[in-house]
Design an enzyme around this catalytic site. Structure first.
Site, PDB file in Angstrom:
ATOM      1  N   CYS A 211       4.741  -2.371   3.125  1.00  0.00           N
ATOM      2  CA  CYS A 211       3.867  -2.887   2.308  1.00  0.00           C
ATOM      3  C   CYS A 211       4.215  -1.523   1.731  1.00  0.00           C
ATOM      4  CB  CYS A 211       2.731  -2.900   2.770  1.00  0.00           C
ATOM      5  SG  CYS A 211       2.024  -2.165   4.129  1.00  0.00           S
TER       6      CYS A 211
ATOM      7  N   GLU B 170      -5.385  -6.283   4.332  1.00  0.00           N
ATOM      8  CA  GLU B 170      -4.198  -5.519   4.222  1.00  0.00           C
ATOM      9  C   GLU B 170      -3.248  -6.300   3.485  1.00  0.00           C
ATOM     10  OE1 GLU B 170      -1.080  -3.114   3.037  1.00  0.00           O
ATOM     11  OE2 GLU B 170      -1.116  -3.181   5.513  1.00  0.00           O
TER      12      GLU B 170
END
Length: 500
Positions: free
Chosen positions: A296, A262
């Site tokens: 993110c 991720e």
């Protein structure tokens, strides 16, 4: 024990004297690496110490984790469920103490710290259901036997987590992996080892987890490399930058183990014509400035229809000007410090580079210490570094579009594919959403969102897909599929002769 003097953090269940300056390798112990200070970015004060593991210790931890994993996998589902629930209860019972640690260690506002602790508890509670979830299916067969596809624990799982949301981004892999019968080695970022590691270790320790099933080894790059190279580690869950994720993926591929990556994002917020501009600007500010943009999923690109572009920029700049910047632990600041000087210098350099490429700074643009002002950039053209790069700071670049086709093209200019928000008419938003390549799409919400039961991940440079969250994704991530057949008696062989 570390000799360093610490600024006091509220004593309590986390029991700092138990782990300060140590690591957990079959129990709390001194590591062979250096002992580092853990700094509070808001003040620079030292609030804890962390023992760093060597590459050799990481290799040894993998061997030990493999030895205890089989017994842990054989534990009754109710036992593993009880441990996961106990860890979740730890986060709820001691929430105030843990919130303080998250705030002070990560430079977070209280709402962000509350979110981390709350989601950590929910991750554990969701994981507690996994041992009782169906772990396979009965298959049809042309042979006179029973045929099953069953899920088995992968074995040893390595978890490497970052500094920005260290508690969530560690526990979301640790809890389900343990509940599914794996042993786990956790390597948190050395800048945030308490939120990303020590409090998780204490939660499972207090819940009664067998020593060695979860090992905690903060470390630097060499330790992380040893984790990915260890043959006993069958799955690596990595959250971090795309550059580092590529290296982890390469190592795992070379060693024929799975990597769940991720990674970064340069997420777009599309503001459609006719959108409520006050609500849109508020959502845009939230998406770009929450936790100083160190997420993110941060809104890294604002795509605004040309008919409302100037007014949106004005309102977004007003939001930026109104935000209070400071130490969130000691003041009512709405934005805190970034994690360190390296991060600050990179953000400021990107702002200056954006100006040099023709962007206009309409709010913010500066920094004092580790406090970076919430910044709005207008007139951001194609190729501007503030548009093409993941900034990971409180910066909102804004660009106009004229048609929905152009908006879709601008979203896809980026190699990242983590999250997209679309604000405005739902019908138009639905037609746009169907054309977008992204791990997550939020209509009439900004780009930052996370829930423990929702699949999480991205495509392209943002990672290897939705590998976290929810029963299906977690079982897929941390188990292997095994084919099992059963006959009532030994099957006849075509090579067997007449035995009479």
């Amino acid at each position: 024990m570390s000799p360093h003097a610490h600024t006091a953090v509220s004593p309590g269940a986390l029991d700092q004297q138990r782990w300060d300056g140590l690591l957990y390798l079959d129990g709390w112990t001194e590591g062979g690496g250096e002992v580092i200070d853990v700094h509070e970015p808001g003040t620079g004060a030292v609030i804890a110490s962390a023992g760093l593991a060597t590459a050799q210790e990481m290799t040894f931890a993998a061997t030990r984790a493999a030895r205890v994993q089989t017994d842990w996998a054989a534990a009754a589902p109710a036992v593993r469920a009880t441990i996961a629930r106990g860890a979740g209860d730890f986060f709820l019972r001691h929430a105030e103490e843990l919130i303080e640690w998250v705030q002070r260690e990560t430079g977070a506002i209280r709402a962000k710290a509350e979110l981390e602790v709350s989601i950590a508890a929910n991750e554990c509670f969701d994981a507690a259901a996994l041992p009782h979830h169906p772990h396979g299916e009965v298959l049809t067969s042309n042979e006179p036997h029973w045929s099953f596809a069953r899920r088995q624990p992968a074995g040893v799982v390595g978890v490497i987590s970052p500094f920005n949301f260290p508690l969530i981004l560690s526990i979301r892999s640790v809890a389900p992996a343990l509940a599914l019968g794996n042993s786990v080695i956790l390597k948190p970022d050395p800048r945030t080892p308490v939120s990303g590691g020590y409090m998780i270790m204490r939660a499972f320790e207090e819940a009664g987890l067998t020593p060695g099933v979860l090992q905690l080894l903060p470390g630097r790059v060499a330790a992380g490399s040893a984790l990915t190279e260890a043959p006993e580690v069958r799955v690596v869950s990595f959250t971090g930058s795309t550059a580092a994720g590529r290296k982890v993926g390469e190592a795992c591929g070379r060693n024929l183990k799975r990597a769940h990556l991720e990674l970064g994002g340069n997420n777009a917020l599309i503001v459609l014509p006719g959108a409520d501009l006050e609500l849109a600007a508020s959502a845009g500010a939230f998406g770009s400035f929450l936790h100083q943009g160190q997420i993110c999923m941060t809104t890294g690109r604002h795509l605004v229809h040309e008919s409302i572009y100037e007014e949106y920029v004005r309102r977004l700049a007003a939001k930026a000007h109104s935000l209070r910047v400071g130490d969130p632990w000691t003041t009512t600041a709405q934005l805190g410090p970034v994690i360190d000087r390296v991060q600050r210098d990179r953000i400021v350099a990107l702002i200056r580079a954006a100006e040099d490429a023709g962007a206009e700074v309409v709010a913010g643009g500066g920094a004092e210490g580790l406090l970076v002002q919430p910044t709005v950039l207008a007139g951001v053209g194609a190729g501007n570094p503030a548009w093409t790069e993941e900034i990971f700071g409180p910066v909102a670049p804004v660009r106009a579009f004229s048609t929905l086709d152009e908006a879709v093209e601008l979203v896809h200019e980026s190699a990242y594919g983590l999250a997209v928000g679309i604000l405005g008419d739902v019908g138009a938003a639905m037609t746009v959403a169907d054309r977008l390549r992204s791990g997550k799409i939020h209509i009439n919400e900004q780009t930052v969102a996370d829930e423990s039961n929702a699949p999480f991940g991205g495509v392209g440079n943002s990672g290897t897909g939705a590998r976290f969250g929810g029963y299906t994704a977690n079982i897929e991530a941390f188990t292997e599929t095994q084919w099992l057949t059963v006959r009532p008696s030994i099957a006849p062989s075509p090579f067997a002769g007449d035995a009479r």
